[in-house]
Design a protein around this motif. Structure first.
Motif, PDB file in Angstrom:
ATOM      1  N   LYS A 170     -13.058 -41.327  13.519  1.00  0.00           N
ATOM      2  CA  LYS A 170     -12.342 -40.853  14.703  1.00  0.00           C
ATOM      3  C   LYS A 170     -11.059 -40.141  14.309  1.00  0.00           C
ATOM      4  N   GLU A 171     -10.343 -40.751  13.311  1.00  0.00           N
ATOM      5  CA  GLU A 171      -9.107 -40.130  12.862  1.00  0.00           C
ATOM      6  C   GLU A 171      -9.390 -38.766  12.241  1.00  0.00           C
ATOM      7  N   LEU A 172     -10.526 -38.721  11.439  1.00  0.00           N
ATOM      8  CA  LEU A 172     -10.908 -37.449  10.820  1.00  0.00           C
ATOM      9  C   LEU A 172     -11.260 -36.419  11.881  1.00  0.00           C
ATOM     10  N   GLU A 173     -12.051 -36.864  12.897  1.00  0.00           N
ATOM     11  CA  GLU A 173     -12.404 -35.938  13.973  1.00  0.00           C
ATOM     12  C   GLU A 173     -11.153 -35.478  14.722  1.00  0.00           C
ATOM     13  N   ARG A 174     -10.220 -36.439  14.942  1.00  0.00           N
ATOM     14  CA  ARG A 174      -8.980 -36.059  15.633  1.00  0.00           C
ATOM     15  C   ARG A 174      -8.191 -35.045  14.809  1.00  0.00           C
ATOM     16  N   GLN A 175      -8.118 -35.314  13.477  1.00  0.00           N
ATOM     17  CA  GLN A 175      -7.391 -34.397  12.613  1.00  0.00           C
ATOM     18  C   GLN A 175      -8.072 -33.026  12.582  1.00  0.00           C
ATOM     19  N   MET A 176      -9.463 -33.060  12.515  1.00  0.00           N
ATOM     20  CA  MET A 176     -10.180 -31.790  12.513  1.00  0.00           C
ATOM     21  C   MET A 176      -9.964 -31.054  13.825  1.00  0.00           C
ATOM     22  N   LYS A 177      -9.979 -31.817  14.939  1.00  0.00           N
ATOM     23  CA  LYS A 177      -9.737 -31.195  16.238  1.00  0.00           C
ATOM     24  C   LYS A 177      -8.336 -30.605  16.289  1.00  0.00           C
ATOM     25  N   GLU A 178      -7.368 -31.415  15.791  1.00  0.00           N
ATOM     26  CA  GLU A 178      -5.996 -30.900  15.767  1.00  0.00           C
ATOM     27  C   GLU A 178      -5.884 -29.683  14.849  1.00  0.00           C
ATOM     28  N   ALA A 179      -6.619 -29.759  13.697  1.00  0.00           N
ATOM     29  CA  ALA A 179      -6.578 -28.628  12.769  1.00  0.00           C
ATOM     30  C   ALA A 179      -7.183 -27.384  13.408  1.00  0.00           C
ATOM     31  N   ARG A 180      -8.355 -27.612  14.099  1.00  0.00           N
ATOM     32  CA  ARG A 180      -8.974 -26.460  14.774  1.00  0.00           C
ATOM     33  C   ARG A 180      -8.059 -25.909  15.856  1.00  0.00           C
ATOM     34  N   GLU A 181      -7.445 -26.837  16.615  1.00  0.00           N
ATOM     35  CA  GLU A 181      -6.532 -26.392  17.666  1.00  0.00           C
ATOM     36  C   GLU A 181      -5.328 -25.673  17.074  1.00  0.00           C
ATOM     37  N   LYS A 182      -4.830 -26.281  15.944  1.00  0.00           N
ATOM     38  CA  LYS A 182      -3.684 -25.656  15.276  1.00  0.00           C
ATOM     39  C   LYS A 182      -4.054 -24.278  14.742  1.00  0.00           C
ATOM     40  N   LYS A 183      -5.295 -24.243  14.132  1.00  0.00           N
ATOM     41  CA  LYS A 183      -5.754 -22.949  13.602  1.00  0.00           C
ATOM     42  C   LYS A 183      -5.922 -21.943  14.727  1.00  0.00           C
ATOM     43  N   ARG A 184      -6.504 -22.434  15.848  1.00  0.00           N
ATOM     44  CA  ARG A 184      -6.681 -21.532  16.985  1.00  0.00           C
ATOM     45  C   ARG A 184      -5.325 -21.050  17.505  1.00  0.00           C
ATOM     46  N   GLN A 185      -4.355 -22.014  17.593  1.00  0.00           N
ATOM     47  CA  GLN A 185      -3.027 -21.629  18.042  1.00  0.00           C
ATOM     48  C   GLN A 185      -2.393 -20.651  17.061  1.00  0.00           C
ATOM     49  N   GLU A 186      -2.614 -20.947  15.742  1.00  0.00           N
ATOM     50  CA  GLU A 186      -2.050 -20.034  14.740  1.00  0.00           C
ATOM     51  C   GLU A 186      -2.708 -18.667  14.826  1.00  0.00           C
ATOM     52  N   GLU A 187      -4.070 -18.692  15.030  1.00  0.00           N
ATOM     53  CA  GLU A 187      -4.753 -17.408  15.162  1.00  0.00           C
ATOM     54  C   GLU A 187      -4.265 -16.659  16.394  1.00  0.00           C
ATOM     55  N   LEU A 188      -4.106 -17.446  17.501  1.00  0.00           N
ATOM     56  CA  LEU A 188      -3.570 -16.807  18.702  1.00  0.00           C
ATOM     57  C   LEU A 188      -2.172 -16.265  18.450  1.00  0.00           C
ATOM     58  N   LYS A 189      -1.386 -17.112  17.713  1.00  0.00           N
ATOM     59  CA  LYS A 189      -0.027 -16.689  17.416  1.00  0.00           C
ATOM     60  C   LYS A 189      -0.038 -15.454  16.524  1.00  0.00           C
ATOM     61  N   LYS A 190      -0.960 -15.517  15.487  1.00  0.00           N
ATOM     62  CA  LYS A 190      -1.056 -14.359  14.595  1.00  0.00           C
ATOM     63  C   LYS A 190      -1.537 -13.128  15.352  1.00  0.00           C
ATOM     64  N   ALA A 191      -2.553 -13.371  16.241  1.00  0.00           N
ATOM     65  CA  ALA A 191      -3.041 -12.243  17.018  1.00  0.00           C
ATOM     66  C   ALA A 191      -1.938 -11.685  17.897  1.00  0.00           C
ATOM     67  N   GLU A 192      -1.197 -12.648  18.493  1.00  0.00           N
ATOM     68  CA  GLU A 192      -0.078 -12.209  19.333  1.00  0.00           C
ATOM     69  C   GLU A 192       0.961 -11.470  18.500  1.00  0.00           C
ATOM     70  N   GLU A 193       1.250 -12.099  17.303  1.00  0.00           N
ATOM     71  CA  GLU A 193       2.226 -11.449  16.430  1.00  0.00           C
ATOM     72  C   GLU A 193       1.704 -10.103  15.939  1.00  0.00           C
ATOM     73  N   LEU A 194       0.350 -10.100  15.609  1.00  0.00           N
ATOM     74  CA  LEU A 194      -0.234  -8.831  15.166  1.00  0.00           C
ATOM     75  C   LEU A 194      -0.178  -7.790  16.273  1.00  0.00           C
ATOM     76  N   LYS A 195      -0.510  -8.265  17.490  1.00  0.00           N
ATOM     77  CA  LYS A 195      -0.447  -7.361  18.627  1.00  0.00           C
ATOM     78  C   LYS A 195       0.972  -6.853  18.821  1.00  0.00           C
TER      79      LYS A 195
END
Length: 331
Positions: free
Chosen positions: A184-209
């Motif tokens: 569960k902790e691993l899934e939570r961390q993976m979920k947080e990592a995916r969310e973080k990555k998605r947020q970072e990608e969104l942030k990067k996309a936003e920054e790139l934009k």
């Protein structure tokens, strides 16, 4: 086994009793002899048992002194002799009876001894049986204790096995719980990592934009600035071109020699090929004025100028003054 103190007691009783009775009999006979002058009385045989010590027994067995035989009459002597015979007979009978009593006593003693031996044997047998029973009981107890110990050991081992299995079960449950918790902790961390990555990608996309927009804005601004700069530069160059063309034209007019004839309204286009140093490399008429003399005067003026004023900017020079066209039309 009998002790030495117990064995002789029963064996001595018979002889001691017989000895006492024998001495009592002897003492009784002595007493009868001593009282011979008294009327004879029938002696009732009886036995008395009493405990006496050795000294008393010696005293009692000491032969009594015989009364002195008085010289009496023969009849009296006969009676006395008969009496003595009778007493002797009685004594013999008493001895016989005592012998019989002794034998009876010995028989009884033997029987008693036999009974005692039988009793001892019985007691020994009973003791052996008791010991045997005790041994059997001890062995039974020992066997029971061994069995109880074995059962206790089996119970202890069973309890240990139960506790071991219980511990293993709890351990497996704990491991399973920890594994699930870890998963569960691993899934939570993976979920947080995916969310973080998605947020970072969104942030990067936003920054790139934003960067692209900024770059586009910068590009447009730069283009605007460059356009403005180009316009300003062209304006400056145009001013410079006009200025240097004016200087070239002025140099031609100063050295021009007017040809004879009317020249009013004539104009000719000259193409000067100049060097960056301002020196004339060549000159030609690209559009004649229709008056050759005027055209030649213009060419003569061009050749007469020793050095032209040209811009120091090479690009401007190459673009506008390496081959420059001048409309020559002096007034």
């Amino acid at each position: 086994m009998d002790s030495p103190g117990n064995q002789p007691k029963s064996g001595y009783i018979g002889p001691a009793l017989f000895s006492v009775i024998l001495h009592l009999g002897i003492a009784g006979l002595a007493f009868l002899g001593w009282s011979a002058h008294t009327p004879p009385t029938p002696v009732i045989p009886h036995m008395r048992a009493m405990v006496i010590d050795a000294d008393a027994l010696k005293q009692m067995t000491k032969p009594e002194p015989k009364p002195a035989v008085k010289k009496e009459e023969p009849k009296r002597e006969d009676e006395q002799q008969k009496k003595q015979q009778e007493q002797e007979k009685q004594r013999q009978e008493e001895l016989k009876r005592q012998e019989q009593a002794k034998q009876e006593t010995e028989r009884k003693a033997a029987a008693e001894k036999k009974r005692e031996q039988e009793a001892i044997a019985l007691k020994k047998k009973q003791e052996e049986e008791r010991k045997k029973k005790e041994e059997e009981k001890r062995q039974e107890d020992e066997k029971r204790k061994v069995e109880e110990k074995k059962q206790a050991e089996e119970k202890r081992k069973a309890e240990e096995e139960r506790k071991k299995k219980e511990a293993e079960r709890k351990k497996k449950e704990e491991e399973k719980r920890l594994a699930e918790q870890k998963q569960k902790e691993l899934e939570r961390q993976m979920k947080e990592a995916r969310e973080k990555k998605r947020q970072e990608e969104l942030k990067k996309a936003e920054e790139l934009k934003m960067a692209q927009e900024a770059a586009e804005y910068e590009r447009r601004l730069q283009e605007q600035l460059e356009a403005e700069s180009t316009a300003q530069r062209q304006q400056r160059e145009l001013t410079e071109v006009e200025k240097y063309k004016a200087l070239i034209y002025s140099a031609l007019v100063q050295v021009w020699l007017q040809p004879p004839g009317e020249i009013k309204g004539l104009k000719t286009e000259l193409q000067l090929q100049l060097l960056p140093t301002g020196e004339l490399l060549s000159v030609k008429v690209v559009k004649s004025s229709g008056n050759s003399a005027f055209d030649q005067s213009a060419i003569g003026a061009a050749n007469a100028v020793r050095k032209y004023s040209v811009p120091s900017d090479p690009s401007l020079f190459n673009r506008e003054f390496r081959n420059v066209t001048i409309i020559f039309s002096p007034k």
